[in-house]
Design an enzyme around this catalytic site. Structure first.
Site, PDB file in Angstrom:
ATOM      1  N   SER A 124       0.812  -1.220   0.000  1.00 42.63           N
ATOM      2  CA  SER A 124       0.000   0.000   0.000  1.00 42.63           C
ATOM      3  C   SER A 124       0.847   1.273   0.000  1.00 42.63           C
ATOM      4  O   SER A 124       1.923   1.330   0.615  1.00 42.63           O
ATOM      5  CB  SER A 124      -0.866  -0.019   1.259  1.00 42.63           C
ATOM      6  OG  SER A 124      -1.424   1.248   1.498  1.00 42.63           O
ATOM      7  N   GLU A 126       0.219   3.621   1.779  1.00 35.92           N
ATOM      8  CA  GLU A 126       0.316   4.043   3.187  1.00 35.92           C
ATOM      9  C   GLU A 126       1.713   3.772   3.747  1.00 35.92           C
ATOM     10  O   GLU A 126       2.088   4.336   4.771  1.00 35.92           O
ATOM     11  CB  GLU A 126      -0.736   3.318   4.034  1.00 35.92           C
ATOM     12  CG  GLU A 126      -2.133   3.893   3.925  1.00 35.92           C
ATOM     13  CD  GLU A 126      -2.238   5.325   4.458  1.00 35.92           C
ATOM     14  OE1 GLU A 126      -1.986   5.540   5.647  1.00 35.92           O
ATOM     15  OE2 GLU A 126      -2.549   6.229   3.665  1.00 35.92           O
ATOM     16  N   TYR A 148      -1.478   0.443  10.687  1.00 35.93           N
ATOM     17  CA  TYR A 148      -1.754  -0.209   9.392  1.00 35.93           C
ATOM     18  C   TYR A 148      -0.546  -0.062   8.457  1.00 35.93           C
ATOM     19  O   TYR A 148      -0.082  -1.042   7.868  1.00 35.93           O
ATOM     20  CB  TYR A 148      -3.002   0.407   8.748  1.00 35.93           C
ATOM     21  CG  TYR A 148      -3.219  -0.037   7.315  1.00 35.93           C
ATOM     22  CD1 TYR A 148      -3.805  -1.270   7.021  1.00 35.93           C
ATOM     23  CD2 TYR A 148      -2.823   0.772   6.241  1.00 35.93           C
ATOM     24  CE1 TYR A 148      -3.994  -1.680   5.696  1.00 35.93           C
ATOM     25  CE2 TYR A 148      -3.011   0.373   4.927  1.00 35.93           C
ATOM     26  CZ  TYR A 148      -3.598  -0.850   4.663  1.00 35.93           C
ATOM     27  OH  TYR A 148      -3.778  -1.248   3.350  1.00 35.93           O
TER      28      TYR A 148
HETATM   29  P1  NAP Z   1     -11.457  -4.658   2.058  1.00 39.71           P
HETATM   30  O1  NAP Z   1     -12.619  -4.307   1.181  1.00 39.71           O
HETATM   31  O2  NAP Z   1     -11.405  -4.116   3.434  1.00 39.71           O
HETATM   32  O3  NAP Z   1     -11.367  -6.261   2.127  1.00 39.71           O
HETATM   33  C1  NAP Z   1     -10.562  -6.897   3.078  1.00 39.71           C
HETATM   34  C2  NAP Z   1     -10.787  -8.400   2.975  1.00 39.71           C
HETATM   35  O4  NAP Z   1      -9.952  -9.065   3.948  1.00 39.71           O
HETATM   36  C3  NAP Z   1     -12.229  -8.859   3.281  1.00 39.71           C
HETATM   37  O5  NAP Z   1     -12.565  -9.877   2.360  1.00 39.71           O
HETATM   38  C4  NAP Z   1     -12.120  -9.413   4.689  1.00 39.71           C
HETATM   39  O6  NAP Z   1     -13.090 -10.412   4.977  1.00 39.71           O
HETATM   40  C5  NAP Z   1     -10.729 -10.052   4.608  1.00 39.71           C
HETATM   41  N1  NAP Z   1     -10.139 -10.339   5.922  1.00 39.71           N
HETATM   42  C6  NAP Z   1      -9.950  -9.486   6.957  1.00 39.71           C
HETATM   43  N2  NAP Z   1      -9.352 -10.116   7.982  1.00 39.71           N
HETATM   44  C7  NAP Z   1      -9.159 -11.407   7.591  1.00 39.71           C
HETATM   45  C8  NAP Z   1      -8.589 -12.544   8.210  1.00 39.71           C
HETATM   46  N3  NAP Z   1      -8.102 -12.514   9.460  1.00 39.71           N
HETATM   47  N4  NAP Z   1      -8.527 -13.695   7.501  1.00 39.71           N
HETATM   48  C9  NAP Z   1      -9.029 -13.752   6.264  1.00 39.71           C
HETATM   49  N5  NAP Z   1      -9.598 -12.723   5.627  1.00 39.71           N
HETATM   50  C10 NAP Z   1      -9.660 -11.553   6.291  1.00 39.71           C
HETATM   51  O7  NAP Z   1     -10.084  -4.229   1.350  1.00 39.71           O
HETATM   52  P2  NAP Z   1      -9.796  -3.832  -0.197  1.00 39.71           P
HETATM   53  O8  NAP Z   1     -10.000  -2.365  -0.354  1.00 39.71           O
HETATM   54  O9  NAP Z   1     -10.456  -4.797  -1.106  1.00 39.71           O
HETATM   55  O10 NAP Z   1      -8.212  -4.046  -0.246  1.00 39.71           O
HETATM   56  C11 NAP Z   1      -7.638  -5.312  -0.567  1.00 39.71           C
HETATM   57  C12 NAP Z   1      -6.212  -5.375  -0.059  1.00 39.71           C
HETATM   58  O11 NAP Z   1      -5.442  -4.327  -0.648  1.00 39.71           O
HETATM   59  C13 NAP Z   1      -6.054  -5.168   1.450  1.00 39.71           C
HETATM   60  O12 NAP Z   1      -4.943  -5.947   1.864  1.00 39.71           O
HETATM   61  C14 NAP Z   1      -5.727  -3.691   1.594  1.00 39.71           C
HETATM   62  O13 NAP Z   1      -5.018  -3.469   2.799  1.00 39.71           O
HETATM   63  C15 NAP Z   1      -4.874  -3.496   0.358  1.00 39.71           C
HETATM   64  N6  NAP Z   1      -4.852  -2.169  -0.233  1.00 39.71           N
HETATM   65  C16 NAP Z   1      -6.015  -1.536  -0.525  1.00 39.71           C
HETATM   66  C17 NAP Z   1      -5.986  -0.306  -1.167  1.00 39.71           C
HETATM   67  C18 NAP Z   1      -7.255   0.412  -1.544  1.00 39.71           C
HETATM   68  O14 NAP Z   1      -7.171   1.616  -1.845  1.00 39.71           O
HETATM   69  N7  NAP Z   1      -8.401  -0.262  -1.604  1.00 39.71           N
HETATM   70  C19 NAP Z   1      -4.745   0.260  -1.522  1.00 39.71           C
HETATM   71  C20 NAP Z   1      -3.569  -0.444  -1.222  1.00 39.71           C
HETATM   72  C21 NAP Z   1      -3.629  -1.665  -0.594  1.00 39.71           C
HETATM   73  P3  NAP Z   1     -14.549 -10.060   5.607  1.00 39.71           P
HETATM   74  O15 NAP Z   1     -15.457  -9.792   4.435  1.00 39.71           O
HETATM   75  O16 NAP Z   1     -14.863 -11.303   6.338  1.00 39.71           O
HETATM   76  O17 NAP Z   1     -14.367  -8.847   6.483  1.00 39.71           O
HETATM   77  O1  F7E Z   2      -8.953   8.165   4.129  1.00 37.77           O
HETATM   78  C1  F7E Z   2      -9.341  11.641   5.256  1.00 37.77           C
HETATM   79  C2  F7E Z   2      -8.445  10.726   6.074  1.00 37.77           C
HETATM   80  O2  F7E Z   2      -9.985   6.102   5.081  1.00 37.77           O
HETATM   81  C3  F7E Z   2      -8.443   9.012   3.116  1.00 37.77           C
HETATM   82  C4  F7E Z   2      -7.227   2.145   2.568  1.00 37.77           C
HETATM   83  O3  F7E Z   2      -7.780   1.448   1.466  1.00 37.77           O
HETATM   84  O4  F7E Z   2      -6.044   3.629   1.131  1.00 37.77           O
HETATM   85  C5  F7E Z   2      -6.973   3.583   2.183  1.00 37.77           C
HETATM   86  O5  F7E Z   2      -6.487   4.286   3.314  1.00 37.77           O
HETATM   87  C6  F7E Z   2      -8.174  10.398   3.697  1.00 37.77           C
HETATM   88  C7  F7E Z   2      -7.393  10.370   5.022  1.00 37.77           C
HETATM   89  O6  F7E Z   2      -8.323   5.930   3.165  1.00 37.77           O
HETATM   90  C8  F7E Z   2     -12.668  11.397   6.691  1.00 37.77           C
HETATM   91  O7  F7E Z   2      -7.929  11.409   7.212  1.00 37.77           O
HETATM   92  C9  F7E Z   2     -11.312  12.977   6.072  1.00 37.77           C
HETATM   93  O8  F7E Z   2      -6.408  11.371   4.984  1.00 37.77           O
HETATM   94  O9  F7E Z   2     -10.555   6.785   2.713  1.00 37.77           O
HETATM   95  P1  F7E Z   2      -9.554   6.701   3.796  1.00 37.77           P
HETATM   96  P2  F7E Z   2      -6.771   5.837   3.563  1.00 37.77           P
HETATM   97  O10 F7E Z   2      -6.539   6.107   4.986  1.00 37.77           O
HETATM   98  O11 F7E Z   2      -6.008   6.666   2.566  1.00 37.77           O
HETATM   99  C10 F7E Z   2      -4.762   3.050   1.409  1.00 37.77           C
HETATM  100  C11 F7E Z   2      -3.920   3.133   0.161  1.00 37.77           C
HETATM  101  C12 F7E Z   2      -4.867   1.691   1.991  1.00 37.77           C
HETATM  102  O12 F7E Z   2      -3.998   0.852   1.764  1.00 37.77           O
HETATM  103  C13 F7E Z   2      -5.932   1.455   2.985  1.00 37.77           C
HETATM  104  O13 F7E Z   2      -6.212   0.062   3.118  1.00 37.77           O
HETATM  105  O14 F7E Z   2      -9.425  11.018   3.988  1.00 37.77           O
HETATM  106  N1  F7E Z   2     -10.701  11.790   5.810  1.00 37.77           N
HETATM  107  N2  F7E Z   2     -12.514  12.754   6.619  1.00 37.77           N
HETATM  108  C14 F7E Z   2     -11.511  10.793   6.174  1.00 37.77           C
HETATM  109  N3  F7E Z   2     -11.367   9.452   6.100  1.00 37.77           N
HETATM  110  C15 F7E Z   2     -12.395   8.683   6.521  1.00 37.77           C
HETATM  111  N4  F7E Z   2     -12.280   7.341   6.418  1.00 37.77           N
HETATM  112  N5  F7E Z   2     -13.517   9.224   7.050  1.00 37.77           N
HETATM  113  C16 F7E Z   2     -13.716  10.580   7.165  1.00 37.77           C
HETATM  114  O15 F7E Z   2     -14.753  11.049   7.630  1.00 37.77           O
END
Ligand code: NAP
Ligand code: F7E
Length: 326
Positions: A124, A126, A148
């Site tokens: 990520s 992050e 995270y």
């Molecule tokens: P998500 O919607 O939160 O999905 C997370 C998945 O992980 C769900 O299927 C959840 O199952 C499963 N899970 C959580 N804890 C588990 C455990 N202990 N054992 C097995 N499965 C478990 O996340 P996403 O946005 O699709 O992201 C997919 C991956 O990419 C994650 O690793 C995230 O950290 C990473 N990532 C995401 C982004 C982004 O912008 N979306 C960017 C960079 C990296 P349940 O349905 O049971 O909760």
């Molecule tokens: O926040 C700001 C918050 O929770 C984005 C995950 O998929 O992307 C995701 O992480 C920004 C942050 O995503 C609210 O402070 C303001 O600066 O949508 P977010 P994230 O933290 O960037 C990365 C790449 C991952 O890997 C992660 O799994 O938005 N923000 N107001 C807020 N955020 C939330 N959630 N809620 C608010 O009300």
């Protein structure tokens, strides 16, 4: 013979898009799902009859070994994680167990059962956190700003380490934020698109948010899962940044989303301390030129298209016309 893929996190946003993509490509797709008291298959219900769902949990190594032994995948996509940054401050140990050590459990299971399996780790942006250079690429040093982010740095390096120690085909995809109508409601983009739809339909009259100045490189999840697949088709495993190269603030997201339905965000958005984080990531913008050169990957969906498709999908959902959209 069809290729076999295992997806952990198949019930999540990315898991559902990746499963669709792999089915289209003719894969036999197995999804690992953890036990829960309610059904969590909403995002995959439209393809569930074409998937094999098996029980397992990243917290339990024996379950991972069993899944690999009984399904013998050629490719494993590790998308499962505790993925919400805000929650990681309140549950840092659980986040570490799942998002960091879970990766080692899965890599070890692969090493034991079949070291020829190709492995994808969902790393990520992050990890860049308090960024030391702009834009960020594969060589940019990490400076995570949340439990995270710290856990993902561990996941990244253990993937590199197993590649170098045991010659596993283990790849780390460093993906910047990617969103869709299937994004969880707690993430800011979906919170805004859903909030806009509720306000437009007269179901709400305000939207409470945290830091509006944070800037992110937001892409469309459907485009990003293609990059994951491309990474595992390369002869050699490597690390790749996947991003659009553009950055926008939460404020800009609000402006576009409310504007799309003829409203002014300033009339509805209220800032609320509860949604600020103990440490913030202020600015992310990725340089995906390596992915473009090596994988031939580039994003197809613009920021404006992304905002519009998310608002339109939530309007349709809340007007009772909802379908699993793009
Ligand atoms: P998500 O919607 O939160 O999905 C997370 C998945 O992980 C769900 O299927 C959840 O199952 C499963 N899970 C959580 N804890 C588990 C455990 N202990 N054992 C097995 N499965 C478990 O996340 P996403 O946005 O699709 O992201 C997919 C991956 O990419 C994650 O690793 C995230 O950290 C990473 N990532 C995401 C982004 C982004 O912008 N979306 C960017 C960079 C990296 P349940 O349905 O049971 O909760
Ligand atoms: O926040 C700001 C918050 O929770 C984005 C995950 O998929 O992307 C995701 O992480 C920004 C942050 O995503 C609210 O402070 C303001 O600066 O949508 P977010 P994230 O933290 O960037 C990365 C790449 C991952 O890997 C992660 O799994 O938005 N923000 N107001 C807020 N955020 C939330 N959630 N809620 C608010 O009300």
């Amino acid at each position: 013979m069809a290729r076999r893929a295992l997806i952990t996190g198949i019930t999540g946003q990315d898991g559902s898009y990746l499963a669709e993509l792999l089915l289209e490509k003719g894969y036999e797709v197995t999804g690992m799902v953890r036990r829960s008291s309610t059904v969590t298959f909403e995002r995959i219900s439209h393809i569930q009859d074409r998937l094999t769902l098996v029980p397992g949990d990243l917290l339990d190594e024996a379950s991972l070994i069993e899944v690999l032994r009984s399904h013998r995948p050629h490719e494993v996509y590790n998308l499962a994680a505790q993925s919400f940054v805000q929650t990681s401050f309140g549950q840092p140990v659980l986040t570490g167990e799942t998002t960091a050590l879970g990766v080692t459990r899965l890599l070890d299971a692969i090493r034991l059962v079949d070291p020829d399996i190709r492995f994808y780790q969902a790393s990520s942006s992050e990890m860049f956190g308090k960024v030391v250079e702009v834009p960020q690429n594969e060589r940019t040093p990490f400076y995570p700003r949340s439990p995270y982010g710290v856990a993902k740095v561990y996941g990244h390096w253990i993937t590199v380490n197993y590649r170098e120690s045991y010659q596993l085909h283990a790849t780390s995809g460093i993906l910047f934020n990617h969103e869709s109508s299937r994004r969880g409601l707690e993430f800011v983009t979906r919170k805004i698109s859903h909030g806009v739809a509720r306000i437009k339909l007269g179901l709400d009259d305000e939207l409470r948010l945290g830091n509006l100045e944070a800037q992110r490189d937001w892409g469309y999840a459907g485009d990003y899962v293609e990059a994951m697949w491309l990474m595992l088709q390369q002869d050699a495993a490597d690390d790749y940044v996947i991003a659009t190269g553009e950055t926008h603030s939460v404020r800009e997201f609000c402006e576009l989303a409310f504007g799309h339905v003829g409203l002014d965000y300033e009339d509805f958005v209220v800032q609320d301390e509860r949604f600020f984080r103990p440490a913030e990531v202020d600015l992310l913008v990725g340089d995906a030129s390596k992915a473009r050169a090596v994988l031939g990957w580039k994003p197809k969906t613009s920021f404006e298209e992304l905002v519009h498709l998310m608002v339109d999908a939530d309007l349709a959902l809340l007007s009772d016309r909802g379908r699993p959209g793009r």
